[in-house]
Design a protein around this motif. Structure first.
Motif, PDB file in Angstrom:
ATOM      1  N   ILE A 109       2.092 -16.642   8.400  1.00  0.00           N
ATOM      2  CA  ILE A 109       1.999 -17.678   6.899  1.00  0.00           C
ATOM      3  C   ILE A 109       0.372 -18.074   7.731  1.00  0.00           C
ATOM      4  O   ILE A 109       0.117 -19.018   8.874  1.00  0.00           O
ATOM      5  CB  ILE A 109       3.067 -18.086   7.280  1.00  0.00           C
ATOM      6  CG1 ILE A 109       4.149 -18.292   6.174  1.00  0.00           C
ATOM      7  CG2 ILE A 109       1.521 -19.603   6.319  1.00  0.00           C
ATOM      8  CD1 ILE A 109       4.806 -19.150   6.243  1.00  0.00           C
ATOM      9  N   LEU A 110      -0.641 -17.417   7.058  1.00  0.00           N
ATOM     10  CA  LEU A 110      -2.320 -17.448   7.365  1.00  0.00           C
ATOM     11  C   LEU A 110      -2.250 -18.430   6.160  1.00  0.00           C
ATOM     12  O   LEU A 110      -2.331 -18.507   5.028  1.00  0.00           O
ATOM     13  CB  LEU A 110      -2.341 -16.322   6.745  1.00  0.00           C
ATOM     14  CG  LEU A 110      -2.205 -15.444   8.109  1.00  0.00           C
ATOM     15  CD1 LEU A 110      -3.201 -13.873   7.974  1.00  0.00           C
ATOM     16  CD2 LEU A 110      -2.206 -15.326   9.641  1.00  0.00           C
ATOM     17  N   MET A 111      -3.945 -19.883   6.857  1.00  0.00           N
ATOM     18  CA  MET A 111      -4.447 -20.601   5.231  1.00  0.00           C
ATOM     19  C   MET A 111      -5.382 -20.621   6.080  1.00  0.00           C
ATOM     20  O   MET A 111      -6.278 -20.665   6.478  1.00  0.00           O
ATOM     21  CB  MET A 111      -3.051 -21.262   5.894  1.00  0.00           C
ATOM     22  CG  MET A 111      -2.149 -22.008   5.478  1.00  0.00           C
ATOM     23  SD  MET A 111      -1.169 -21.948   6.897  1.00  0.00           S
ATOM     24  CE  MET A 111      -1.578 -23.730   7.347  1.00  0.00           C
ATOM     25  N   GLY A 112      -6.423 -19.523   5.093  1.00  0.00           N
ATOM     26  CA  GLY A 112      -7.661 -19.413   5.439  1.00  0.00           C
ATOM     27  C   GLY A 112      -7.960 -18.811   6.495  1.00  0.00           C
ATOM     28  O   GLY A 112      -9.049 -19.822   7.385  1.00  0.00           O
ATOM     29  N   PRO A 113      -7.390 -18.067   6.886  1.00  0.00           N
ATOM     30  CA  PRO A 113      -7.558 -17.265   8.155  1.00  0.00           C
ATOM     31  C   PRO A 113      -9.439 -16.754   8.394  1.00  0.00           C
ATOM     32  O   PRO A 113      -9.441 -16.644   7.732  1.00  0.00           O
ATOM     33  CB  PRO A 113      -6.658 -16.379   8.559  1.00  0.00           C
ATOM     34  CG  PRO A 113      -6.456 -16.186   7.067  1.00  0.00           C
ATOM     35  CD  PRO A 113      -6.584 -17.456   6.305  1.00  0.00           C
ATOM     36  N   GLY A 114      -9.926 -17.135   9.670  1.00  0.00           N
ATOM     37  CA  GLY A 114     -10.685 -16.899  10.126  1.00  0.00           C
ATOM     38  C   GLY A 114     -11.061 -15.133  10.186  1.00  0.00           C
ATOM     39  O   GLY A 114     -10.350 -14.816  10.771  1.00  0.00           O
ATOM     40  N   GLY A 115     -12.322 -14.559  10.803  1.00  0.00           N
ATOM     41  CA  GLY A 115     -12.106 -13.268  10.949  1.00  0.00           C
ATOM     42  C   GLY A 115     -12.017 -11.574   9.885  1.00  0.00           C
ATOM     43  O   GLY A 115     -11.524 -11.314  10.097  1.00  0.00           O
ATOM     44  N   ILE A 116     -12.090 -12.515   8.791  1.00  0.00           N
ATOM     45  CA  ILE A 116     -11.902 -11.397   6.983  1.00  0.00           C
ATOM     46  C   ILE A 116     -13.093 -11.315   6.100  1.00  0.00           C
ATOM     47  O   ILE A 116     -13.534 -12.156   5.878  1.00  0.00           O
ATOM     48  CB  ILE A 116     -10.750 -12.266   6.049  1.00  0.00           C
ATOM     49  CG1 ILE A 116      -9.475 -12.993   6.785  1.00  0.00           C
ATOM     50  CG2 ILE A 116     -10.976 -11.676   5.185  1.00  0.00           C
ATOM     51  CD1 ILE A 116      -9.020 -11.526   7.705  1.00  0.00           C
TER      52      ILE A 116
END
Length: 286
Positions: A127-134
Protein backbone atom coordinates in the motif's frame (compact mmCIF):
# COMPACT_ATOMS: atom_id res chain seq x y z
CA UNK A 1 18.03 -10.65 16.72
CA UNK A 2 20.15 -8.08 18.46
CA UNK A 3 18.09 -5.86 20.70
CA UNK A 4 19.41 -2.82 22.50
CA UNK A 5 17.98 -0.15 24.75
CA UNK A 6 14.18 -0.25 25.09
CA UNK A 7 11.33 2.03 26.05
CA UNK A 8 7.94 0.75 27.21
CA UNK A 9 7.00 0.02 23.57
CA UNK A 10 10.08 0.53 21.45
CA UNK A 11 13.26 -1.47 21.10
CA UNK A 12 16.41 -1.10 19.04
CA UNK A 13 17.11 -3.83 16.51
CA UNK A 14 20.60 -4.13 15.04
CA UNK A 15 20.36 -4.00 11.25
CA UNK A 16 23.80 -4.28 9.69
CA UNK A 17 25.84 -1.36 11.01
CA UNK A 18 22.77 0.58 12.15
CA UNK A 19 20.16 0.41 14.89
CA UNK A 20 16.50 0.67 13.93
CA UNK A 21 13.94 1.58 16.58
CA UNK A 22 10.86 -0.64 16.28
CA UNK A 23 7.43 -0.63 17.90
CA UNK A 24 5.14 -3.68 17.61
CA UNK A 25 1.49 -4.29 18.45
CA UNK A 26 -1.04 -6.98 17.65
CA UNK A 27 -0.79 -10.47 16.17
CA UNK A 28 -1.43 -12.09 12.81
CA UNK A 29 0.06 -11.45 9.40
CA UNK A 30 2.96 -9.00 9.59
CA UNK A 31 2.37 -5.45 8.33
CA UNK A 32 5.26 -2.97 8.30
CA UNK A 33 4.32 0.72 8.36
CA UNK A 34 6.96 2.95 6.72
CA UNK A 35 6.74 6.65 7.52
CA UNK A 36 7.45 9.72 5.40
CA UNK A 37 10.60 11.80 5.28
CA UNK A 38 9.47 15.19 6.55
CA UNK A 39 11.49 16.95 9.27
CA UNK A 40 10.96 15.41 12.68
CA UNK A 41 9.07 12.39 11.34
CA UNK A 42 8.95 9.04 13.11
CA UNK A 43 7.04 5.83 12.73
CA UNK A 44 4.54 6.19 15.57
CA UNK A 45 3.89 9.90 14.99
CA UNK A 46 3.18 9.19 11.31
CA UNK A 47 0.73 6.37 12.10
CA UNK A 48 -0.67 7.52 15.46
CA UNK A 49 -4.26 7.19 14.20
CA UNK A 50 -3.81 3.79 12.57
CA UNK A 51 -1.71 1.41 14.66
CA UNK A 52 -4.32 0.40 17.22
CA UNK A 53 -7.01 -0.17 14.59
CA UNK A 54 -4.73 -2.29 12.39
CA UNK A 55 -3.38 -4.22 15.38
CA UNK A 56 -6.84 -5.71 15.91
CA UNK A 57 -6.20 -7.83 12.80
CA UNK A 58 -2.44 -7.80 12.12
CA UNK A 59 0.99 -7.91 13.70
CA UNK A 60 1.85 -4.25 13.16
CA UNK A 61 5.54 -3.34 12.98
CA UNK A 62 6.42 0.35 13.03
CA UNK A 63 10.09 1.27 12.54
CA UNK A 64 11.75 4.65 12.66
CA UNK A 65 13.53 4.63 9.32
CA UNK A 66 17.31 5.26 9.33
CA UNK A 67 17.87 8.97 9.82
CA UNK A 68 14.75 9.46 11.96
CA UNK A 69 13.48 9.05 15.50
CA UNK A 70 15.67 6.83 17.69
CA UNK A 71 17.23 5.00 14.74
CA UNK A 72 20.80 5.51 13.53
CA UNK A 73 21.15 8.67 11.47
CA UNK A 74 23.23 7.42 8.53
CA UNK A 75 21.59 7.22 5.08
CA UNK A 76 23.34 6.56 1.76
CA UNK A 77 22.47 9.72 -0.15
CA UNK A 78 23.77 8.32 -3.45
CA UNK A 79 20.82 5.89 -3.46
CA UNK A 80 18.51 6.71 -0.53
CA UNK A 81 15.51 4.65 -1.64
CA UNK A 82 17.73 1.62 -2.25
CA UNK A 83 19.46 2.09 1.09
CA UNK A 84 16.17 2.28 2.99
CA UNK A 85 14.72 -0.68 1.06
CA UNK A 86 17.79 -2.74 1.95
CA UNK A 87 17.47 -1.77 5.61
CA UNK A 88 13.82 -2.83 5.68
CA UNK A 89 14.73 -6.16 4.08
CA UNK A 90 17.38 -6.87 6.71
CA UNK A 91 14.96 -5.77 9.44
CA UNK A 92 12.55 -8.47 8.24
CA UNK A 93 15.39 -10.97 8.56
CA UNK A 94 16.16 -9.85 12.11
CA UNK A 95 12.49 -10.13 13.05
CA UNK A 96 12.35 -13.66 11.63
CA UNK A 97 9.98 -12.75 8.80
CA UNK A 98 10.29 -14.27 5.35
CA UNK A 99 7.52 -12.05 4.04
CA UNK A 100 5.42 -9.06 5.16
CA UNK A 101 2.90 -6.61 3.83
CA UNK A 102 4.33 -3.09 3.41
CA UNK A 103 2.48 0.19 3.90
CA UNK A 104 4.48 3.27 2.94
CA UNK A 105 3.82 7.00 3.02
CA UNK A 106 5.91 9.35 0.83
CA UNK A 107 9.62 8.56 1.49
CA UNK A 108 8.58 5.28 3.09
CA UNK A 109 6.37 4.53 0.10
CA UNK A 110 9.33 4.90 -2.25
CA UNK A 111 11.38 2.57 -0.03
CA UNK A 112 8.57 0.02 0.08
CA UNK A 113 8.10 0.10 -3.68
CA UNK A 114 11.84 -0.28 -4.25
CA UNK A 115 11.92 -3.35 -1.99
CA UNK A 116 8.92 -4.85 -3.81
CA UNK A 117 10.73 -4.40 -7.13
CA UNK A 118 14.03 -5.82 -5.91
CA UNK A 119 12.78 -8.57 -3.59
CA UNK A 120 9.17 -9.36 -4.53
CA UNK A 121 9.43 -12.61 -2.57
CA UNK A 122 9.66 -10.57 0.65
CA UNK A 123 6.53 -8.44 0.03
CA UNK A 124 3.00 -9.82 0.31
CA UNK A 125 0.87 -6.82 -0.54
CA UNK A 126 1.85 -3.19 -0.93
CA UNK A 127 0.00 0.00 0.00
CA UNK A 128 1.45 3.34 -1.10
CA UNK A 129 0.25 6.79 0.01
CA UNK A 130 1.57 9.67 -2.09
CA UNK A 131 4.89 7.83 -2.62
CA UNK A 132 8.06 9.67 -3.56
CA UNK A 133 10.04 8.91 -6.67
CA UNK A 134 7.14 9.07 -9.11
CA UNK A 135 8.24 11.13 -12.09
CA UNK A 136 10.91 13.09 -10.23
CA UNK A 137 12.85 13.88 -13.41
CA UNK A 138 9.83 14.80 -15.51
CA UNK A 139 8.57 17.98 -13.83
CA UNK A 140 10.01 20.53 -11.37
CA UNK A 141 9.43 19.74 -7.67
CA UNK A 142 6.21 21.04 -6.14
CA UNK A 143 6.51 24.05 -3.78
CA UNK A 144 5.78 21.70 -0.88
CA UNK A 145 8.58 19.34 -1.84
CA UNK A 146 10.94 22.27 -2.35
CA UNK A 147 10.21 23.51 1.17
CA UNK A 148 10.75 20.01 2.56
CA UNK A 149 14.11 19.63 0.82
CA UNK A 150 15.20 23.15 1.82
CA UNK A 151 14.34 22.79 5.51
CA UNK A 152 17.95 22.36 6.65
CA UNK A 153 19.33 24.89 4.16
CA UNK A 154 19.58 28.67 4.36
CA UNK A 155 19.31 29.82 7.96
CA UNK A 156 18.77 26.20 9.03
CA UNK A 157 15.75 24.61 10.69
CA UNK A 158 13.25 26.90 12.40
CA UNK A 159 9.90 26.31 14.02
CA UNK A 160 8.26 28.73 11.57
CA UNK A 161 9.56 26.78 8.57
CA UNK A 162 8.35 23.52 10.01
CA UNK A 163 4.93 24.90 10.92
CA UNK A 164 4.44 26.29 7.43
CA UNK A 165 5.38 22.97 5.84
CA UNK A 166 3.04 20.93 8.05
CA UNK A 167 0.05 23.28 8.03
CA UNK A 168 0.27 24.39 4.39
CA UNK A 169 1.89 21.46 2.59
CA UNK A 170 1.57 18.23 4.57
CA UNK A 171 -2.16 18.35 5.30
CA UNK A 172 -5.22 19.80 3.60
CA UNK A 173 -6.69 21.39 6.74
CA UNK A 174 -3.82 22.94 8.66
CA UNK A 175 -6.07 24.01 11.53
CA UNK A 176 -6.44 20.33 12.48
CA UNK A 177 -2.77 20.13 13.48
CA UNK A 178 -2.09 20.86 17.14
CA UNK A 179 0.62 23.15 18.43
CA UNK A 180 1.90 20.17 20.43
CA UNK A 181 2.47 18.18 17.24
CA UNK A 182 4.36 21.09 15.68
CA UNK A 183 6.54 21.42 18.76
CA UNK A 184 7.24 17.68 18.98
CA UNK A 185 8.24 17.50 15.33
CA UNK A 186 10.36 20.63 15.59
CA UNK A 187 12.28 19.31 18.61
CA UNK A 188 12.95 16.05 16.78
CA UNK A 189 14.10 17.94 13.68
CA UNK A 190 16.82 19.84 15.56
CA UNK A 191 18.52 16.78 17.03
CA UNK A 192 22.21 17.69 16.54
CA UNK A 193 22.88 14.39 14.75
CA UNK A 194 20.07 15.11 12.30
CA UNK A 195 21.14 18.70 11.69
CA UNK A 196 24.67 17.51 10.99
CA UNK A 197 23.46 14.77 8.65
CA UNK A 198 19.93 15.45 7.32
CA UNK A 199 18.33 12.25 6.00
CA UNK A 200 16.49 13.95 3.14
CA UNK A 201 17.91 16.75 1.03
CA UNK A 202 18.20 17.77 -2.61
CA UNK A 203 19.92 15.07 -4.72
CA UNK A 204 23.59 15.94 -5.11
CA UNK A 205 23.92 14.52 -8.61
CA UNK A 206 21.91 13.69 -11.71
CA UNK A 207 22.75 10.03 -11.19
CA UNK A 208 21.13 10.10 -7.76
CA UNK A 209 18.09 11.92 -9.13
CA UNK A 210 17.67 9.30 -11.86
CA UNK A 211 17.93 6.49 -9.29
CA UNK A 212 15.14 8.19 -7.32
CA UNK A 213 12.76 8.28 -10.31
CA UNK A 214 10.98 4.96 -9.84
CA UNK A 215 8.85 5.41 -12.96
CA UNK A 216 12.01 4.78 -14.96
CA UNK A 217 12.28 1.27 -13.48
CA UNK A 218 11.17 -1.25 -16.12
CA UNK A 219 10.35 -3.76 -13.41
CA UNK A 220 7.16 -1.79 -12.61
CA UNK A 221 5.38 -3.29 -15.60
CA UNK A 222 6.37 -6.83 -14.55
CA UNK A 223 5.69 -6.76 -10.83
CA UNK A 224 3.16 -9.26 -9.56
CA UNK A 225 2.79 -7.59 -6.16
CA UNK A 226 -0.85 -6.62 -5.50
CA UNK A 227 -0.72 -2.88 -4.84
CA UNK A 228 -3.14 -0.27 -3.55
CA UNK A 229 -2.27 3.38 -4.16
CA UNK A 230 -3.99 6.01 -2.01
CA UNK A 231 -3.43 9.64 -2.95
CA UNK A 232 -4.93 12.75 -1.39
CA UNK A 233 -6.51 14.98 -4.02
CA UNK A 234 -5.00 18.05 -2.32
CA UNK A 235 -1.46 16.66 -2.00
CA UNK A 236 0.96 19.58 -2.33
CA UNK A 237 4.15 17.55 -1.88
CA UNK A 238 3.79 14.78 -4.46
CA UNK A 239 1.38 15.37 -7.32
CA UNK A 240 -1.81 13.23 -7.28
CA UNK A 241 -1.31 12.56 -10.99
CA UNK A 242 1.40 10.13 -9.87
CA UNK A 243 -1.33 7.71 -8.82
CA UNK A 244 -2.59 7.34 -12.38
CA UNK A 245 0.97 6.89 -13.64
CA UNK A 246 1.51 3.99 -11.23
CA UNK A 247 -1.85 2.41 -12.06
CA UNK A 248 -1.02 2.54 -15.77
CA UNK A 249 2.35 0.84 -15.29
CA UNK A 250 1.71 -1.71 -12.53
CA UNK A 251 -0.43 -4.65 -13.68
CA UNK A 252 -2.06 -5.36 -10.29
CA UNK A 253 -2.52 -1.82 -8.98
CA UNK A 254 -5.72 -0.35 -7.57
CA UNK A 255 -5.94 3.44 -7.27
CA UNK A 256 -8.06 5.35 -4.76
CA UNK A 257 -8.07 9.16 -4.81
CA UNK A 258 -8.97 10.47 -1.36
CA UNK A 259 -11.01 13.67 -1.07
CA UNK A 260 -10.38 16.22 1.68
CA UNK A 261 -6.82 15.02 2.19
CA UNK A 262 -3.34 16.17 1.31
CA UNK A 263 -0.06 14.28 1.66
CA UNK A 264 -0.98 12.58 4.94
CA UNK A 265 -4.00 10.44 4.02
CA UNK A 266 -3.56 8.03 6.93
CA UNK A 267 -3.78 10.90 9.45
CA UNK A 268 -6.39 13.10 7.73
CA UNK A 269 -8.82 10.30 6.81
CA UNK A 270 -7.94 7.60 9.36
CA UNK A 271 -11.27 5.74 9.39
CA UNK A 272 -11.22 5.40 5.60
CA UNK A 273 -7.53 4.50 5.56
CA UNK A 274 -7.87 1.88 8.29
CA UNK A 275 -10.89 0.30 6.59
CA UNK A 276 -9.31 0.19 3.13
CA UNK A 277 -6.02 -1.10 4.48
CA UNK A 278 -7.62 -3.88 6.49
CA UNK A 279 -9.81 -4.96 3.58
CA UNK A 280 -7.01 -4.90 1.01
CA UNK A 281 -4.46 -6.72 3.15
CA UNK A 282 -7.06 -9.33 4.13
CA UNK A 283 -7.84 -10.32 0.53
CA UNK A 284 -6.51 -13.63 -0.68
CA UNK A 285 -3.66 -13.27 -3.16
CA UNK A 286 -4.66 -13.56 -6.79
Amino acid sequence: MSVGESTAEQRLVRVGARDIAVTERGAGEAVVLLHGGGPGASGMSNYSRNVDALAQRFRVIVPDLPGYGRSSKRVDRSDPFGDLAGAVGVLLDELGLDRAHLVGNSYGGAAGLRLALERPDRVGRLILMGPGGIGTTRRPPTPGLQRLLAYYGGEGPTRAKLERFIREDLVHDGSAVSAEMIEERYRASIDPEVVANPPLRRPASLRTLLRMDLLRDKRLSRTATPTLVLWGTHDKVNRPSGGRLLAERMPHCDLYLVADAGHWVQWERPALFNSLTTAFLSEESA
